[in-house]
Design a protein around this motif. Structure first.
Motif, PDB file in Angstrom:
ATOM      1  N   TRP A 264      -7.047   4.095   7.821  1.00  0.00           N
ATOM      2  CA  TRP A 264      -7.386   4.559   6.474  1.00  0.00           C
ATOM      3  C   TRP A 264      -8.738   5.253   6.515  1.00  0.00           C
ATOM      4  O   TRP A 264      -9.590   4.915   7.341  1.00  0.00           O
TER       5      TRP A 264
ATOM      6  N   SER B  99     -12.612  -7.503   4.197  1.00  0.00           N
ATOM      7  CA  SER B  99     -12.473  -6.460   3.177  1.00  0.00           C
ATOM      8  C   SER B  99     -11.093  -5.831   3.318  1.00  0.00           C
ATOM      9  O   SER B  99     -10.429  -5.985   4.353  1.00  0.00           O
ATOM     10  N   LEU B 100     -10.694  -5.101   2.286  1.00  0.00           N
ATOM     11  CA  LEU B 100      -9.384  -4.443   2.350  1.00  0.00           C
ATOM     12  C   LEU B 100      -9.327  -3.463   3.517  1.00  0.00           C
ATOM     13  O   LEU B 100      -8.327  -3.388   4.240  1.00  0.00           O
ATOM     14  N   LEU B 101     -10.409  -2.719   3.732  1.00  0.00           N
ATOM     15  CA  LEU B 101     -10.441  -1.761   4.843  1.00  0.00           C
ATOM     16  C   LEU B 101     -10.309  -2.471   6.187  1.00  0.00           C
ATOM     17  O   LEU B 101      -9.559  -2.035   7.066  1.00  0.00           O
TER      18      LEU B 101
ATOM     19  N   SER C 141     -12.627   0.449  -0.565  1.00  0.00           N
ATOM     20  CA  SER C 141     -11.956  -0.541   0.285  1.00  0.00           C
ATOM     21  C   SER C 141     -12.907  -1.150   1.307  1.00  0.00           C
ATOM     22  O   SER C 141     -12.658  -2.240   1.811  1.00  0.00           O
TER      23      SER C 141
ATOM     24  N   PHE D  55      -4.040   4.137  -1.117  1.00  0.00           N
ATOM     25  CA  PHE D  55      -5.221   4.493  -0.330  1.00  0.00           C
ATOM     26  C   PHE D  55      -5.263   6.013  -0.152  1.00  0.00           C
ATOM     27  O   PHE D  55      -4.325   6.713  -0.516  1.00  0.00           O
TER      28      PHE D  55
ATOM     29  N   VAL E  71      -9.783   3.638  -2.925  1.00  0.00           N
ATOM     30  CA  VAL E  71      -8.383   3.320  -3.190  1.00  0.00           C
ATOM     31  C   VAL E  71      -8.192   3.252  -4.704  1.00  0.00           C
ATOM     32  O   VAL E  71      -9.157   3.109  -5.460  1.00  0.00           O
TER      33      VAL E  71
ATOM     34  N   VAL F   5      -2.095  -1.115  -3.903  1.00  0.00           N
ATOM     35  CA  VAL F   5      -3.139  -0.093  -3.824  1.00  0.00           C
ATOM     36  C   VAL F   5      -2.609   1.219  -3.263  1.00  0.00           C
ATOM     37  O   VAL F   5      -1.750   1.237  -2.390  1.00  0.00           O
TER      38      VAL F   5
ATOM     39  N   LEU G  12      -9.640  -6.214  -7.068  1.00  0.00           N
ATOM     40  CA  LEU G  12     -10.434  -6.121  -5.840  1.00  0.00           C
ATOM     41  C   LEU G  12     -11.892  -6.148  -6.270  1.00  0.00           C
ATOM     42  O   LEU G  12     -12.276  -5.434  -7.197  1.00  0.00           O
TER      43      LEU G  12
ATOM     44  N   CYS H 274     -13.631   5.887   1.411  1.00  0.00           N
ATOM     45  CA  CYS H 274     -12.680   4.784   1.579  1.00  0.00           C
ATOM     46  C   CYS H 274     -11.983   4.419   0.274  1.00  0.00           C
ATOM     47  O   CYS H 274     -11.312   3.387   0.200  1.00  0.00           O
TER      48      CYS H 274
ATOM     49  N   PHE I 218       0.830  -1.202   0.000  1.00  0.00           N
ATOM     50  CA  PHE I 218       0.000   0.000   0.000  1.00  0.00           C
ATOM     51  C   PHE I 218       0.866   1.255   0.000  1.00  0.00           C
ATOM     52  O   PHE I 218       2.027   1.231   0.411  1.00  0.00           O
TER      53      PHE I 218
END
Ligand code: FES
Length: 127
Positions: free
Chosen positions: A59, A47-49, A100, A114, A73, A112, A80, A71, A5
């Motif tokens: 984030w 999830s990515l978040l 995300s 962010f 990205v 990614v 994703l 959110c 990231f």
């Protein structure tokens, strides 16, 4: 899934471009703090978040439900998921923007950026 990231703030500070193929290589050579550039793991069903938060990173987000783009990205590598119920327009999704909070990795590796909510093209989506 392994994620590399990068904070969009660093992209702005260094005058880099999101579509630069060398973006993450440049980030690796810059003296960025661990919150700005690094790696994390996304577990299955995360999830990515959620993975970023579990890893101790803060984030940006707001609704957590696909309705605001706070959110967002930028996906430089990998894929994703983008569940159907979301605010991201197709043209921005085609350019690599994802959410995300409801994005789940579909590849073993992701790169990614962010914090892209400050990009002008996302202005109208931020609630
Ligand atoms: Fe609102 Fe992800 S936090 S769309």
């Amino acid at each position: 899934t392994r994620v590399e990231f990068l904070d969009y703030e660093a992209v702005v500070d260094y005058g880099w471009s999101l579509d630069d193929d060398e973006l993450f290589r440049k980030a690796g050579h810059a003296d960025l703090g661990p919150d700005a550039h690094g790696r994390l793991l996304v577990h299955p069903d995360e999830s990515l978040l959620e993975a970023a938060e579990r890893s101790g990173f803060a984030w940006p987000f707001s609704c957590r439900g696909g309705a605001c783009a706070n959110c967002a990205v930028y996906l430089a590598e990998g894929e994703l998921s983008q569940p159907t119920d979301h605010i991201m327009p197709d043209d921005l999704a085609e350019r690599g923007f994802r959410l995300s909070c409801n994005g789940y990795p579909l590849t073993d590796e992701l790169s990614v950026v962010f914090n892209v909510k400050q990009r002008p093209e996302l202005d109208d989506l931020i609630l």
